[in-house]
Design a protein around this motif. Structure first.
Motif, PDB file in Angstrom:
ATOM      1  N   ILE A 105       0.760  -1.147  -0.154  1.00  0.00           N
ATOM      2  CA  ILE A 105       0.034   0.061  -0.039  1.00  0.00           C
ATOM      3  C   ILE A 105       0.927   1.181   0.072  1.00  0.00           C
ATOM      4  CG2 ILE A 105      -2.087  -1.208   1.069  1.00  0.00           C
ATOM      5  CD1 ILE A 105      -1.131   0.089   3.736  1.00  0.00           C
ATOM      6  N   ALA A 106       0.172   2.301  -0.189  1.00  0.00           N
ATOM      7  CA  ALA A 106       1.005   3.802  -0.474  1.00  0.00           C
ATOM      8  C   ALA A 106       1.537   4.115   1.014  1.00  0.00           C
ATOM      9  CB  ALA A 106       0.180   4.813  -0.795  1.00  0.00           C
ATOM     10  N   GLY A 107       2.713   4.585   1.035  1.00  0.00           N
ATOM     11  CA  GLY A 107       3.360   5.132   2.209  1.00  0.00           C
ATOM     12  C   GLY A 107       2.333   5.860   3.202  1.00  0.00           C
ATOM     13  N   TYR A 108       1.580   6.768   2.812  1.00  0.00           N
ATOM     14  CA  TYR A 108       0.574   7.361   3.542  1.00  0.00           C
ATOM     15  C   TYR A 108      -0.396   6.523   4.261  1.00  0.00           C
ATOM     16  CZ  TYR A 108      -2.968   7.777  -0.032  1.00  0.00           C
ATOM     17  OH  TYR A 108      -3.990   7.385  -0.994  1.00  0.00           O
ATOM     18  N   LYS A 109      -0.558   5.325   3.872  1.00  0.00           N
ATOM     19  CA  LYS A 109      -1.530   4.541   4.491  1.00  0.00           C
ATOM     20  C   LYS A 109      -1.037   3.643   5.665  1.00  0.00           C
ATOM     21  CE  LYS A 109      -4.191   4.143   0.015  1.00  0.00           C
ATOM     22  NZ  LYS A 109      -4.406   3.270  -0.966  1.00  0.00           N
ATOM     23  N   VAL A 110       0.189   3.560   5.661  1.00  0.00           N
ATOM     24  CA  VAL A 110       0.891   2.939   6.752  1.00  0.00           C
ATOM     25  C   VAL A 110       0.887   3.224   8.087  1.00  0.00           C
ATOM     26  CG1 VAL A 110       3.216   1.791   7.485  1.00  0.00           C
ATOM     27  CG2 VAL A 110       2.512   2.054   5.013  1.00  0.00           C
ATOM     28  N   PRO A 111       0.244   2.497   8.891  1.00  0.00           N
ATOM     29  CA  PRO A 111       0.126   2.904  10.329  1.00  0.00           C
ATOM     30  C   PRO A 111       1.573   3.663  11.138  1.00  0.00           C
ATOM     31  CG  PRO A 111      -1.083   0.788  10.146  1.00  0.00           C
ATOM     32  CD  PRO A 111      -0.168   1.338   8.831  1.00  0.00           C
ATOM     33  N   ARG A 112       1.294   4.714  11.735  1.00  0.00           N
ATOM     34  CA  ARG A 112       2.452   5.228  12.284  1.00  0.00           C
ATOM     35  C   ARG A 112       2.350   5.219  13.857  1.00  0.00           C
ATOM     36  NH1 ARG A 112       5.207   6.193   8.175  1.00  0.00           N
ATOM     37  NH2 ARG A 112       6.639   7.963   9.380  1.00  0.00           N
TER      38      ARG A 112
END
Length: 539
Positions: A491-498
């Motif tokens: 998935i795109a990086g902005y969707k990865v949990p922080r």
């Protein structure tokens, strides 16, 4: 032609009287026995104030009696109201009052909760208690006594396709709401009145029972509780067609396969990964004869590609389907699972011809665009006693009536529809929309993640950041760095949990639907187990 639930069951009784209708534990009833028992119960209800249009609550775990209580109500042109057996006093009191219950059929184990709310419910005049092996005290009429007091004769008056069916939603976005349908419309939308694969409209009310009588009976095991519309309609469809319904009061993966092996189950209904994962792990742990299974249908919750693939490995000749729909729409579309699927978003389905994706102005979106999922034809009347919410969800577009319950979807280039999720759970991170179901599916592909819910939490720079509550497999907790590397390939990086929190288990409703409110409360009460700072730009 008066197409009603009771009529359709009675047609099957007349065509398949000696067949087994419902099984639960060590008990079973034939269609002929089901007819006599439901007639008796209906006459008992009638003698105690239940009439056409009355609302009868059914409050218990899956059982023969709970199905009988629903059918008995419909025989009287009354309405069965589904009640979550996990409800505590305040929840039961709210629903019973909102639904204007005049009668209640409930498990003896729930008698204490019922007794605590009864003084506040003056309309609730009659109560019938299902024996479940517990010893709780109750002043309700024992179920066996109710049967003894009623006539076994089918001497009820004519019914109407305009008779109501009401399904209370799970309340994931507020208090539960009663979705009111005409019985013929819900039969067309969910009960087999329109064939799923062909879209053909059945010509009469006898076709299901007639075709069922001419063919060997299918054995269906709908696993979620009867409070769930999909289970109600999987059970009713089987009964309309002379099939056998197996009831499972308490879910576990091993319990499912025990029943499959014992009763030679042909069709399984599950709710996504919440049931699929424990089942696939159980069949991996112990050898079962599951060769009778020809179809597994999933609905109402995310069914990830990784779990689908494992099922297809175990049952290579079975048809595995993933469908979308809701209490407000009925069936909307389905897909047939293929091996090695790589999609990480929600279900991607061939949509019903009456389904459409619309923009905020009600216009159909172009291919490749996202909008709200809507459905026309065979839609509900509205929400019970809620004109304001009804006006928001059941709308007229271009002279036609649509239901638009709030699900976002993407119209793909090939005309299929991908369900993205409810707008209320969407995470807005630095202006980018992230749908939890997509991230959850990607996370579940990691071998150490057993279950997860993805939520949005406040972030000074981004507005919201994507976060996850994860139930890891025992002894195998992944770190955020490991998950980050794994997810960025999917998935795109902005969707990865922080931020990540680990829990012993993920809370879901009895039907397997996610409890996002619980996940937010869980995260709000503690520091993350693993987190990264956002230093610049979009994540």
């Amino acid at each position: 032609m008066a197409i009603t639930i009771a009529d359709l069951v009675e047609h099957a009784v007349d065509a398949c009287g000696e067949r087994t209708a419902v099984l639960c534990g060590d008990r079973s009833v034939t269609y002929a026995e089901l007819e006599q028992r439901t007639n008796r119960l209906a006459h008992h209800m009638q003698a105690n104030g239940v009439t056409a249009g009355s609302h009868v609550g059914v409050y218990g775990r899956n059982s023969i009696e709970l199905i009988e209580a629903m059918i008995a109500a419909y025989k009287l042109r009354a309405v069965a109201i589904n009640i979550n057996y996990r409800y505590v006093e305040n929840e039961l009191r709210y629903l019973a009052d909102n639904a204007d219950l005049c009668a209640l059929v409930y498990d003896r184990a729930l008698a204490g909760t019922v007794a605590s709310v009864t003084p506040d419910l003056p309309k609730l005049r009659h109560r019938i208690v299902i024996e479940d092996g517990s010893e709780a005290e109750s002043d309700g009429v024992p179920y066996a006594t109710a049967l003894e007091q009623g006539s076994p004769e089918r001497d009820f008056g004519p019914r109407s396709p305009d008779d109501h069916y009401i399904l209370y939603t799970g309340g994931t976005t507020g208090m539960p709401k009663g979705v009111v349908w005409r019985q013929e419309d819900i039969w067309r939308a969910l009960g087999g009145g329109v064939e799923v694969y062909t879209g053909r409209r059945l010509p009469d009310e006898w076709e299901q029972s007639r075709t069922g009588a001419e063919n060997p009976p299918l054995v269906t095991l709908p696993i979620p509780p009867l409070i769930h519309g999909a289970t109600q309609w999987a059970s009713l469809r089987a009964l309309f067609s002379g099939g056998a319904v197996v009831m499972l009061p308490d879910f576990s993966g091993h319990a499912v396969w025990d029943l499959v092996q014992r009763h030679k189950v042909n069709v399984l209904l599950i709710s996504g990964d919440a049931m699929g994962r424990p089942m696939i792990e159980a069949v991996n742990e112990r050898e079962y004869d599951i060769s009778s299974v020809v179809a597994i249908a999933s609905s109402a919750a995310l069914f990830s590609a990784s779990v689908k693939n494992q099922f297809l490995e175990k049952l290579p000749n079975a048809v595995l389907t993933d469908s979308i729909g809701s209490s407000e729409t009925g069936f909307t579309g389905l897909s047939i699972a293929q091996r090695d699927g790589v999609s990480t978003v929600g279900p991607r389905v061939i949509a019903d011809e009456d389904a459409v994706v619309i923009d905020d102005e009600g216009n159909p979106v172009a291919k490749g665009e996202t909008g709200r999922l809507a459905r026309r034809n065979y839609v509900p009347i509205g929400y019970y006693k809620d004109e304001k919410k009804s006006a928001e969800v059941f709308v007229t577009i271009g002279g036609e009536r649509y239901t638009v319950p709030g699900d976002f979807a993407c119209l793909e280039e090939d005309g299929t529809i991908t369900l993205l999720g409810r707008g209320s759970t969407c995470v807005n991170t630095a202006g980018e929309k992230v749908y939890p179901e997509e991230v959850e599916s990607a996370l579940k592909a990691h071998p150490a993640v057993f279950d997860t819910l993805v939520i949005g939490i406040a972030d000074e720079r981004l507005g919201q950041r994507v976060a996850a509550v994860i139930a890891a497999r025992e002894g195998d907790r992944p770190g955020l760095t490991e998950l980050n590397e794994f997810l960025r390939e999917r998935i795109a990086g902005y969707k990865v949990p922080r931020s990540v929190w680990f829990a012993d288990s993920i809370r879901r409703t009895p039907s397997g639907k996610p409890d996002y409110a619980w996940a937010k409360e869980f995260a709000a009460g503690r520091e993350p187990d693993d987190s990264v700072a956002v230093t610049a730009g979009k994540v």
